[in-house]
Design an enzyme around this catalytic site. Structure first.
Site, PDB file in Angstrom:
ATOM      1  N   GLY A   2      34.488  66.583  26.552  1.00  0.00           N
ATOM      2  CA  GLY A   2      35.326  66.996  27.680  1.00  0.00           C
ATOM      3  C   GLY A   2      34.447  67.291  28.889  1.00  0.00           C
ATOM      4  O   GLY A   2      33.223  67.108  28.861  1.00  0.00           O
TER       5      GLY A   2
ATOM      6  N   TYR B 203      43.506  71.594  24.143  1.00  0.00           N
ATOM      7  CA  TYR B 203      44.603  70.729  24.558  1.00  0.00           C
ATOM      8  C   TYR B 203      44.849  71.082  26.018  1.00  0.00           C
ATOM      9  O   TYR B 203      45.343  72.171  26.318  1.00  0.00           O
ATOM     10  CB  TYR B 203      45.835  71.019  23.699  1.00  0.00           C
ATOM     11  N   THR B 204      44.454  70.179  26.936  1.00  0.00           N
ATOM     12  CA  THR B 204      44.469  70.553  28.354  1.00  0.00           C
ATOM     13  C   THR B 204      45.534  69.816  29.181  1.00  0.00           C
ATOM     14  O   THR B 204      45.555  69.956  30.407  1.00  0.00           O
ATOM     15  CB  THR B 204      43.081  70.301  28.994  1.00  0.00           C
TER      16      THR B 204
ATOM     17  N   TYR C 163      51.241  75.646  27.930  1.00  0.00           N
ATOM     18  CA  TYR C 163      49.773  75.603  27.886  1.00  0.00           C
ATOM     19  C   TYR C 163      49.201  77.023  27.987  1.00  0.00           C
ATOM     20  O   TYR C 163      48.361  77.428  27.167  1.00  0.00           O
ATOM     21  CB  TYR C 163      49.248  74.724  29.020  1.00  0.00           C
TER      22      TYR C 163
ATOM     23  N   ASP D 225      43.148  80.859  33.658  1.00  0.00           N
ATOM     24  CA  ASP D 225      43.943  81.697  34.572  1.00  0.00           C
ATOM     25  C   ASP D 225      45.446  81.542  34.283  1.00  0.00           C
ATOM     26  O   ASP D 225      46.237  82.372  34.732  1.00  0.00           O
ATOM     27  CB  ASP D 225      43.666  81.283  36.017  1.00  0.00           C
TER      28      ASP D 225
ATOM     29  N   LYS E 139      47.064  79.062  25.152  1.00  0.00           N
ATOM     30  CA  LYS E 139      45.707  79.568  25.390  1.00  0.00           C
ATOM     31  C   LYS E 139      45.637  81.079  25.153  1.00  0.00           C
ATOM     32  O   LYS E 139      44.629  81.587  24.652  1.00  0.00           O
ATOM     33  CB  LYS E 139      45.259  79.234  26.819  1.00  0.00           C
TER      34      LYS E 139
END
Ligand SMILES: NC(=O)c1ccc[n+]([C@@H]2O[C@H](COP(=O)([O-])OP(=O)(O)OC[C@H]3O[C@@H](n4cnc5c(N)ncnc54)[C@H](OP(=O)(O)O)[C@@H]3O)[C@@H](O)[C@H]2O)c1
Length: 287
Positions: free
Chosen positions: A13, A65-66, A129, A106, A133
């Site tokens: 990544g 997982y972005t 997401y 953030d 996180k």
């Protein structure tokens, strides 16, 4: 550090690749770089076997997982990789006495603050997401309570992979004008700077676990970021500011993302670069 092993997961990544670049300047450190194909963090047996065999002293988890919008329709995958898999790594670290350095976001915040966000501020993610996180943070601290360090970061870009800077450069070459959201505020993070901060922590005299915020210094909107990118590449593309309401996406974005970095700079005596100089460096490598 001696010659202790440092496992980097998700090594292909943006952050993982910047760590690979930086590792060449630290020949004394024994890095083990693994990506999804060679070590999936979502496979607890593979993780346990790996830790038992290699016994790394550190695990830097760059795997995630972005795909923020896709996560809305792939909730299970997002929670598996960003949540449970972080728990697998933390458990393996705990069982073998390894330190875990994990990266969060953030997006665990709702974006309603008007002042830079501190580590102690309440979290309240507004998309899948962010929620996944946050679950990863919880599992990391739960399963490896005494040796976990989490860095929340924002707006990550690098010369590698897909990111806002690369997209803007492409669009500015293809189109005479583009529209960019001007009512979301934060600070970008050059992944090479984050990689350097992680190396700084790894080689610091003492390891002080906990939760930290890190991005580049400064405060801008995506629109202002786009203007700086345009200047950096010498483009004449017209850039128009638009409100978020005119750019609907499956996942909601926090409108305020600015992180307060004073804890990490004070604890680790870390100098944090301004976003402008880092953007110039990155564009110099991409363009
Ligand atoms: N990008 C941002 O704007 C941003 C903002 C705030 C925080 N962060 C956080 O910063 C960290 C680094 O982000 P990044 O921008 O470097 O992300 P990235 O470029 O998307 O890299 C993530 C890497 O993780 C890999 N991966 C996915 N599932 C995996 C698995 N099961 N096992 C092993 N590897 C797996 C991906 O491989 P594939 O490509 O094969 O899926 C990819 O190479 C992440 O924790 C992210 O959540 C990012």
């Amino acid at each position: 550090m001696g010659n202790k092993k440092i496992l980097v997961t998700g090594a292909n990544g943006q952050l993982g690749r910047e760590l690979q670049v930086l590792a060449t300047s630290f020949p004394a450190l024994d890095f083990l770089f693994y990506d999804r194909a060679t070590l999936s963090i979502a496979d607890p047996d593979a993780i346990d076997t790996f830790f038992a065999r290699e016994r790394p002293a550190y695990c830097i988890n760059c795997a995630a997982y972005t795909a923020v919008d896709k996560a809305e329709s792939e909730k299970e995958s997002a929670f598996l990789i960003n949540g449970d898999a972080v728990g697998y790594l933390a458990t393996a670290c705990h069982n073998t006495g390894a330190r875990l350095i994990h990266i969060s976001t953030d997006y665990v915040f709702d974006g309603l603050s008007e002042i830079p966000l501190r580590e102690t501020d309440p979290t309240d993610p507004i998309n899948t997401y962010g929620a996944s996180k946050l679950e990863g943070e919880r599992q990391a601290f739960q399963h490896n309570p005494h040796a976990t360090l989490i860095i929340r970061t924002s707006w990550v870009y690098s010369e590698f992979g897909n990111n806002f800077v690369r997209t803007m450069i492409r669009l500015m070459k293809e189109r005479p004008s583009i529209n960019v959201v001007s009512d979301q505020v934060g600070s970008p993070t050059y992944a090479a700077d984050l990689a350097a901060a992680i190396l700084h922590i790894l080689t610091a005299p003492s390891f002080i676990p906990g939760l930290y915020h890190y991005s580049n210094e400064g405060r801008i909107s995506w629109y202002e970021f786009a203007l700086a990118i345009r200047e950096g590449i010498g483009s004449t593309c017209e850039v128009n500011p638009i409100p978020t309401a005119q750019y609907p996406t499956p996942a909601k974005r926090p409108r305020f993302s600015l992180l307060d970095k004073s804890l990490i700079s004070a604890t680790y005596h870390l100098a944090i670069p301004e976003w402008q100089s880092s953007l110039v460096t990155c564009i110099g490598k991409m363009h």
